[in-house]
Design an enzyme around this catalytic site. Structure first.
Site, PDB file in Angstrom:
ATOM      1  N   CYS A 151      29.358  61.345  18.861  1.00  0.00           N
ATOM      2  CA  CYS A 151      30.004  60.189  18.239  1.00  0.00           C
ATOM      3  C   CYS A 151      30.777  60.749  17.055  1.00  0.00           C
ATOM      4  O   CYS A 151      30.193  61.054  16.024  1.00  0.00           O
ATOM      5  CB  CYS A 151      28.978  59.160  17.774  1.00  0.00           C
ATOM      6  N   SER A 184      27.399  58.185  14.151  1.00  0.00           N
ATOM      7  CA  SER A 184      26.329  58.902  14.835  1.00  0.00           C
ATOM      8  C   SER A 184      25.700  58.019  15.901  1.00  0.00           C
ATOM      9  O   SER A 184      24.493  58.015  16.073  1.00  0.00           O
ATOM     10  CB  SER A 184      25.281  59.389  13.842  1.00  0.00           C
TER      11      SER A 184
END
Lengths: 209, 96
Positions: free
Chosen positions: A114, A118
């Protein structure tokens, strides 16, 4: 000798206190939490219990899903079409999490990141490792995935496509690794023990014991 | 909500730089790729970030880009790819 040096390093000093000034968002979190507790929306013990439940999640459910996919071709097909629905069909409810499962094959190796924050399928894999949240991983794995994989000990041959998945929005991802040779016919529980967190992020592959 | 693009369509990411809670990575802006799948309709994070929950939902796509289209000096085989989730208002038909 090495253990002697190691022992000497243990001087029993406490870890450094994180007693610097609070950041804007730390102050905001404390303020909002205290107001909600004061108003009786929830109690301090509810906050503690929620943190305990989050910390207690592990990659075990993800490993169970992968082992099932290895041993049940119909389940694997369903998982690749709609990850959340397939998990629900074996009693693993992911709530609002929209899961996409991507399969490693003889010609494709998948890896998840990502880049913006995250995002991570915590219900299936537990808390993300610190490196997954670090800028170094997030910025480099989209730019030079093969070099990053090599640093994790994973050499992907040039005739295998590396497919990076950037989890930028509403979907979450799990890699279904290839079942290691020599494990045919194993029980799902025994197979699940081979499927580590990092295998399901895609930075490594399951090893034959 | 009808999706504007279909799987396999060649699309370009808008080269735009608005402020706010934007979920389109910088490295993808202006890039051209192919719709890999349609993920469904979702609230637009750029509106949700300001608590505006009544705005139209957006179709979310996964778009597959060749690594070499994103990084001209990419040091790997030409077949390597990145799939990125992108909302419909960030996509335009590719003209190239």
């Amino acid at each position: 000798m090495a253990s002697h040096v190691h022992d000497q390093a243990h001087d029993h000093r406490p870890p450094p206190d994180e007693d610097g000034p609070l950041s804007y968002y730390e102050t905001m979190e404390i303020a909002v939490r205290e107001i909600l507790i004061e108003k009786g929306v929830f109690g301090a013990d509810d906050v503690r219990a929620a943190i305990e439940a989050m910390d207690a999640r592990s990659p075990a459910k993800g490993a169970e899903v992968v082992a099932r996919a290895w041993t049940d071709p119909a389940f694997k097909d369903a998982l690749l079409v709609d990850g959340s629905a397939a998990c629900a069909s074996i009693g693993i409810e992911l709530g609002p999490l929209r899961l996409i499962a991507v399969e490693n094959t003889a010609t494709v190796h998948n890896v998840i990141v990502c880049t913006l924050c995250s995002c991570y399928p915590r219900n299936l894999l537990g808390l993300p490792p610190d490196w997954y949240k670090a800028k170094a991983y997030r910025s480099r794995v989209v730019r030079e995935p093969r070099a990053v994989l090599r640093e994790f000990g994973t050499e992907v041959p040039d005739d295998v496509t590396v497919r990076v998945h950037d989890s930028t929005a509403d979907m979450r991802y799990i890699v279904v690794p290839r079942q290691p040779a020599g494990t045919e016919g194993w029980e799902p529980e025994r197979l699940a023990a081979l499927v580590t967190r990092d295998c399901m992020i895609g930075v490594t592959v399951p090893k034959t014991p | 909500m009808a999706a504007r693009f279909a799987v396999g369509d060649r699309v370009a990411v808008r080269r735009a730089f608005p402020l706010g809670h934007v979920r389109t990575p910088y490295y993808a802006r202006g890039a051209v790729g192919d719709v890999e799948r349609i993920c469904g309709d979702f609230g637009n994070p750029e509106e949700l970030a300001f608590g505006r929950r009544d705005r139209p939902r957006q179709t979310l796509y996964r778009v597959r880009f060749a690594q070499t289209a994103l990084w001209p000096d990419y040091a790997g085989p030409a077949g390597d790819t990145i799939d990125i989730e992108l909302y419909e208002h960030w996509l335009e038909p590719a003209t190239e």
